[in-house]
Design a protein around this motif. Structure first.
Motif, PDB file in Angstrom:
ATOM      1  N   THR A   1       0.940  -1.231  -0.021  1.00 48.72           N
ATOM      2  CA  THR A   1       0.272   0.034   0.137  1.00 48.72           C
ATOM      3  C   THR A   1       1.008   1.326  -0.082  1.00 48.72           C
ATOM      4  OG1 THR A   1      -1.589  -1.038   1.194  1.00 48.72           O
ATOM      5  CG2 THR A   1      -1.643   1.240   1.167  1.00 48.72           C
ATOM      6  N   GLU A   2       0.525   2.209  -0.948  1.00 43.28           N
ATOM      7  CA  GLU A   2       1.066   3.531  -0.893  1.00 43.28           C
ATOM      8  C   GLU A   2       0.559   4.503  -0.040  1.00 43.28           C
ATOM      9  OE1 GLU A   2       2.845   5.089  -4.648  1.00 43.28           O
ATOM     10  OE2 GLU A   2       1.696   3.521  -5.616  1.00 43.28           O
ATOM     11  N   MET A   3       1.363   5.277   0.881  1.00 39.41           N
ATOM     12  CA  MET A   3       0.577   6.321   1.529  1.00 39.41           C
ATOM     13  C   MET A   3       0.847   7.491   1.032  1.00 39.41           C
ATOM     14  SD  MET A   3       1.216   5.697   5.590  1.00 39.41           S
ATOM     15  CE  MET A   3       2.764   5.983   5.779  1.00 39.41           C
ATOM     16  N   THR A   4      -0.023   8.357   1.112  1.00 40.73           N
ATOM     17  CA  THR A   4      -0.030   9.774   0.527  1.00 40.73           C
ATOM     18  C   THR A   4       0.502  10.690   1.629  1.00 40.73           C
ATOM     19  OG1 THR A   4      -2.356  10.264   0.950  1.00 40.73           O
ATOM     20  CG2 THR A   4      -1.757   8.994  -1.245  1.00 40.73           C
ATOM     21  N   GLU A   5       0.750  12.051   1.352  1.00 43.77           N
ATOM     22  CA  GLU A   5       0.786  12.969   2.250  1.00 43.77           C
ATOM     23  C   GLU A   5      -0.422  13.143   2.993  1.00 43.77           C
ATOM     24  OE1 GLU A   5       3.739  14.954   3.018  1.00 43.77           O
ATOM     25  OE2 GLU A   5       4.481  13.485   1.621  1.00 43.77           O
ATOM     26  N   ARG A   6      -1.595  13.134   2.528  1.00 46.36           N
ATOM     27  CA  ARG A   6      -2.837  13.238   3.063  1.00 46.36           C
ATOM     28  C   ARG A   6      -3.003  12.124   4.006  1.00 46.36           C
ATOM     29  NH1 ARG A   6      -8.912  14.215   0.662  1.00 46.36           N
ATOM     30  NH2 ARG A   6     -10.079  14.146   2.468  1.00 46.36           N
ATOM     31  N   ASP A   7      -2.622  10.805   3.668  1.00 43.57           N
ATOM     32  CA  ASP A   7      -2.661   9.813   4.536  1.00 43.57           C
ATOM     33  C   ASP A   7      -1.950   9.977   6.059  1.00 43.57           C
ATOM     34  OD1 ASP A   7      -4.332   8.142   3.106  1.00 43.57           O
ATOM     35  OD2 ASP A   7      -2.559   7.199   2.066  1.00 43.57           O
ATOM     36  N   LEU A   8      -0.708  10.523   5.876  1.00 42.79           N
ATOM     37  CA  LEU A   8       0.468  10.903   6.685  1.00 42.79           C
ATOM     38  C   LEU A   8      -0.211  12.098   7.751  1.00 42.79           C
ATOM     39  CD1 LEU A   8       3.778  11.216   4.885  1.00 42.79           C
ATOM     40  CD2 LEU A   8       2.750   9.287   6.370  1.00 42.79           C
ATOM     41  N   ASP A   9      -0.836  13.139   7.147  1.00 46.40           N
ATOM     42  CA  ASP A   9      -1.428  14.200   7.908  1.00 46.40           C
ATOM     43  C   ASP A   9      -2.743  13.736   8.479  1.00 46.40           C
ATOM     44  OD1 ASP A   9       0.155  16.172   6.915  1.00 46.40           O
ATOM     45  OD2 ASP A   9      -0.827  16.771   5.334  1.00 46.40           O
ATOM     46  N   GLU A  10      -3.529  12.854   7.987  1.00 47.09           N
ATOM     47  CA  GLU A  10      -4.665  12.346   8.560  1.00 47.09           C
ATOM     48  C   GLU A  10      -4.222  11.207   9.974  1.00 47.09           C
ATOM     49  OE1 GLU A  10      -7.289  10.775   5.731  1.00 47.09           O
ATOM     50  OE2 GLU A  10      -7.934  12.781   5.156  1.00 47.09           O
ATOM     51  N   PHE A  11      -3.309  10.508   9.761  1.00 49.97           N
ATOM     52  CA  PHE A  11      -2.909   9.721  10.779  1.00 49.97           C
ATOM     53  C   PHE A  11      -2.336  10.568  11.922  1.00 49.97           C
ATOM     54  CE2 PHE A  11      -2.154   5.919   7.562  1.00 49.97           C
ATOM     55  CZ  PHE A  11      -3.157   5.500   7.951  1.00 49.97           C
ATOM     56  N   THR A  12      -1.560  11.492  11.457  1.00 49.57           N
ATOM     57  CA  THR A  12      -1.051  12.207  12.724  1.00 49.57           C
ATOM     58  C   THR A  12      -2.083  13.065  13.258  1.00 49.57           C
ATOM     59  OG1 THR A  12       1.005  12.590  11.508  1.00 49.57           O
ATOM     60  CG2 THR A  12       0.738  14.076  13.094  1.00 49.57           C
TER      61      THR A  12
END
Length: 235
Positions: free
Chosen positions: A78-89
């Motif tokens: 699975t690829e993580m996007t910048e948005r994914d990183l922001d939302e997890f954080t």
């Protein structure tokens, strides 16, 4: 791939779990790349096991959101996007920051001090460039700390978020010593909690999570610049 080299896996142990651990190690090291499809038989050949435990382990990783099944081909990381990183954080910050404040107000000094060996293990692992030990100790520390708030379901939510986000990119940063600063923040956080400085502990946790988010992004970018990994599924 060093983490997928043929190795002896004890028959009496759970093959599925051991294979999953080996695959997670390969993800951490950047040997299994986001977007690439890997076939279970080829991974099994590298690990020296049959394809069945590999498929079972990949299904476990799929439930964690780390890979996805591709019909008649295998599994894609699975690829993580910048948005994914922001939302997890964002989610972790909403949960963990106030929880740390609550722990500062309710946990005893003895309960908090019991976490110090784990905090020190994180620092030692970073100093020794042992990224797998770093992640294991970091995982145990954070969940044990949150558990002091007494909400089991909260701990499970954070555990799930960590599974979906913590494995990507850190292997490349391990070589540069970038994990050391993040590791020391665990000691700082614990010292603030023991001192009963709840607001300062919340600020430390907020800063730590922001730091982790940067590590994810920088690690992923560094991994993308490195020599492409062996594309098992594309052979």
């Amino acid at each position: 791939m060093p983490h997928l080299e043929s190795r002896t896996i004890a028959v009496q142990s759970h093959l599925r779990d051991q294979v999953a651990d080996a695959l997670r190690a390969a993800l951490i090291a950047g040997e299994l790349r986001p977007g690439v499809i890997y076939s279970a038989p080829t991974l099994a050949a590298d690990l020296g096991v049959s394809a069945t435990p590999v498929r079972e382990a990949m299904l476990d990783l799929a439930r964690e959101g780390l890979v996805e099944a591709v019909r008649n081909k295998g599994f894609r990381v699975t690829e993580m996007t910048e948005r994914d990183l922001d939302e997890f954080t964002e989610i972790r910050t909403l949960i963990e920051v106030p929880t740390v404040g609550r722990v500062a107000a309710t946990a005893s000094a003895e309960q908090l001090e019991s976490l110090r060996p784990l905090a020190q293990q994180i620092v030692t692992a970073a100093q020794e460039h042992d990224v797998l030990k770093y992640l294991e100790s970091d995982h145990r520390f954070h969940l044990a700390l949150l558990a002091l708030a007494g909400n089991h379901h909260l701990v499970q939510v954070v555990a799930d978020l960590r599974k979906r986000s913590r494995l990507f990119g850190l292997g490349s940063l391990n070589e540069t010593g970038r994990l050391a600063a993040s590791a020391r923040e665990h000691i700082e956080l614990l010292d603030l909690l023991v001192a009963g400085r709840g607001q300062d502990a919340e600020n430390c946790m907020r800063r730590h999570l922001a730091h982790v988010r940067t590590l994810w992004a920088d690690g992923r970018a560094e991994a993308e610049r490195r020599e492409p990994a062996l594309r098992l599924g594309g052979r």
